[in-house]
Design a protein around this motif. Structure first.
Motif, PDB file in Angstrom:
ATOM      1  N   ARG A  79       0.822  -1.204   0.000  1.00  0.00           N
ATOM      2  CA  ARG A  79       0.000   0.000   0.000  1.00  0.00           C
ATOM      3  C   ARG A  79       0.862   1.262   0.000  1.00  0.00           C
ATOM      4  NH1 ARG A  79      -5.366  -0.943   1.592  1.00  0.00           N
ATOM      5  NH2 ARG A  79      -5.617   1.290   1.180  1.00  0.00           N
ATOM      6  N   TYR A 106      -5.796  -4.364  -1.023  1.00  0.00           N
ATOM      7  CA  TYR A 106      -6.182  -2.973  -1.276  1.00  0.00           C
ATOM      8  C   TYR A 106      -7.529  -2.611  -0.649  1.00  0.00           C
ATOM      9  CZ  TYR A 106      -2.207  -2.512  -4.383  1.00  0.00           C
ATOM     10  OH  TYR A 106      -0.923  -2.457  -4.883  1.00  0.00           O
ATOM     11  N   ASP A 107      -8.032  -3.462   0.225  1.00  0.00           N
ATOM     12  CA  ASP A 107      -9.311  -3.214   0.892  1.00  0.00           C
ATOM     13  C   ASP A 107      -9.047  -3.019   2.390  1.00  0.00           C
ATOM     14  OD1 ASP A 107     -11.766  -3.678   2.346  1.00  0.00           O
ATOM     15  OD2 ASP A 107     -12.607  -4.511   0.505  1.00  0.00           O
ATOM     16  N   ASP A 108      -9.257  -1.784   2.881  1.00  0.00           N
ATOM     17  CA  ASP A 108      -8.981  -1.488   4.289  1.00  0.00           C
ATOM     18  C   ASP A 108      -9.822  -2.347   5.233  1.00  0.00           C
ATOM     19  OD1 ASP A 108      -7.129   0.419   3.565  1.00  0.00           O
ATOM     20  OD2 ASP A 108      -8.527   2.105   3.754  1.00  0.00           O
ATOM     21  N   LEU A 136      -8.296  -5.853   5.444  1.00  0.00           N
ATOM     22  CA  LEU A 136      -7.071  -5.825   6.247  1.00  0.00           C
ATOM     23  C   LEU A 136      -7.408  -5.759   7.736  1.00  0.00           C
ATOM     24  CD1 LEU A 136      -4.872  -3.338   4.167  1.00  0.00           C
ATOM     25  CD2 LEU A 136      -4.558  -5.815   4.336  1.00  0.00           C
ATOM     26  N   ALA A 137      -8.357  -4.882   8.097  1.00  0.00           N
ATOM     27  CA  ALA A 137      -8.729  -4.740   9.507  1.00  0.00           C
ATOM     28  C   ALA A 137      -9.366  -6.010  10.048  1.00  0.00           C
ATOM     29  CB  ALA A 137      -9.667  -3.548   9.675  1.00  0.00           C
ATOM     30  N   THR A 195      -3.100  -4.738  10.485  1.00  0.00           N
ATOM     31  CA  THR A 195      -3.125  -3.283  10.645  1.00  0.00           C
ATOM     32  C   THR A 195      -1.912  -2.747  11.391  1.00  0.00           C
ATOM     33  OG1 THR A 195      -4.459  -3.570  12.650  1.00  0.00           O
ATOM     34  CG2 THR A 195      -5.643  -3.159  10.577  1.00  0.00           C
TER      35      THR A 195
END
Length: 352
Positions: free
Chosen positions: A244, A293-295, A298-299, A304
């Protein structure tokens, strides 16, 4: 028009774009790096007669080498069967089948060697069933590293020389082949390999790996440990965060193996400002739009944690550090490094 006016798809996409990241750091941004060995191996096999008129191409893969083979096989009008496992993502599988490939999935891992060993066993069965078949054997075929001579020549033409090459290691072909060709002229090129914890490539015991596209559960014949000056290991979370950052800072939309390599290269280039550093960025990020690429993704998966500023130096490369780590490999064999670390060499049982 002249005979060289047109290029087919794989030839046009073969070589990376070279992008300057800073004073002494350059990125070699591939659309699909595995096209280099896939194209070379299949065209050579056709030229030498290893691929006859009706010969089917068969291979084991769960990632981009399979896509490269599918692209090249489609252009050559060749039948292709790929043996994979459940980790293959749905978007890649759809693309493979759209290119005409037949994809077999091994549902269960082998007791030793995991899914890679299970895939190798199924591949052997398919080859026994179909005598008129050809396997590129990316892990052991010396034409894999040999194919990267064109990449080394590309770097020499564009940059006039390379002092340090950084890249992820999976089959061993790209790094060993490129750095070998760069060193053939006598230049003392530093080679930094990037791996992940629980990969057997540089001495760790096999285990569950979240980060895909680098590392291995089996020891490939194309991996020459004596090519490497340093080895770095990074976690999935670190690779994703670095991917990222590569996108945010340099507008390069690459996959997580590129992020892992960029993490090590950026640190090494800053520590050696007089060295011309090139980092291999193997593939683009479109397969990872719903993950890396997807927050939210990832969370939800706990990826994180902030990036560390530097790796930790380890004295025993066989012990996973659980974070970005570095070992001065010193162009030694695996056995030499294991002895120097005072550790036990991991079992090679099940290795191809």
């Amino acid at each position: 028009m002249a005979g060289n006016a047109y290029r087919d798809t794989t030839e046009a996409l073969l070589l990376p774009r070279i992008i300057r990241f800073g004073q002494n750091l350059y990125g070699a941004s591939f659309t699909l790096m595995k096209l280099v060995p896939a194209r070379h191996i299949l065209l050579k096999a056709e030229r030498t007669g290893a691929l006859g008129p009706r010969t089917e191409v068969v291979e084991t893969t769960s990632g981009t080498f399979g896509l490269a083979l599918a692209m090249q096989s489609a252009l050559m009008g060749r039948r292709l069967t790929l043996v994979s496992d459940p980790v293959i993502d749905a978007a890649l599988r759809r693309r493979l089948t759209d290119l005409g490939a037949r994809v077999e999935i091994c549902a269960e891992p082998a007791e030793i060697g995991g899914y890679q060993e299970a895939r190798l066993k199924r591949l052997a069965e398919i080859r026994a069933e179909r005598p008129d078949s050809f396997c590129p054997e990316q892990y052991d075929n010396p034409d894999n590293p040999a194919s990267y001579t064109v990449v080394a020549e590309h770097f020499e033409r564009a940059l006039g020389g390379v002092d340090c090459l950084v890249g992820p290691v999976g089959s061993g072909g790209s790094m060993c082949g490129t750095v070998g060709a760069l060193r053939s002229g006598g230049r003392p090129v530093t080679a930094i390999g990037v791996d992940t914890d629980h990969s057997v490539l540089f001495g760790q015991p096999d285990g569950t790996r979240t980060l895909r596209g680098l590392g291995n559960s089996l020891m490939p014949g194309n991996l020459d440990h004596r090519a490497f000056d340093e080895v770095h290991w990074c976690t999935a979370a670190e690779a994703y965060a670095a991917t990222r950052r590569l996108h945010a800072r340099h507008a390069l939309f690459q996959g997580p193996t590129s992020g892992a390599a960029y993490l090590a290269a950026r640190w090494w280039a800053a520590a050696h400002p007089n060295a011309r550093v090139v980092v291999m960025l193997p593939d683009e990020g479109y397969r990872y739009q719903e993950t890396v690429y997807d927050d939210g993704w990832l969370a939800s998966h706990g990826f994180t944690e902030p990036l560390p500023d530097a790796p930790v130096d380890v004295s025993d490369p066989t012990r996973p550090a659980g974070r970005w780590s570095r070992y001065a490999w010193g162009r030694r064999s695996l056995a030499e490094v294991i002895r120097a670390a005072g550790a036990s060499e991991p079992s090679r049982e099940g290795a191809p």
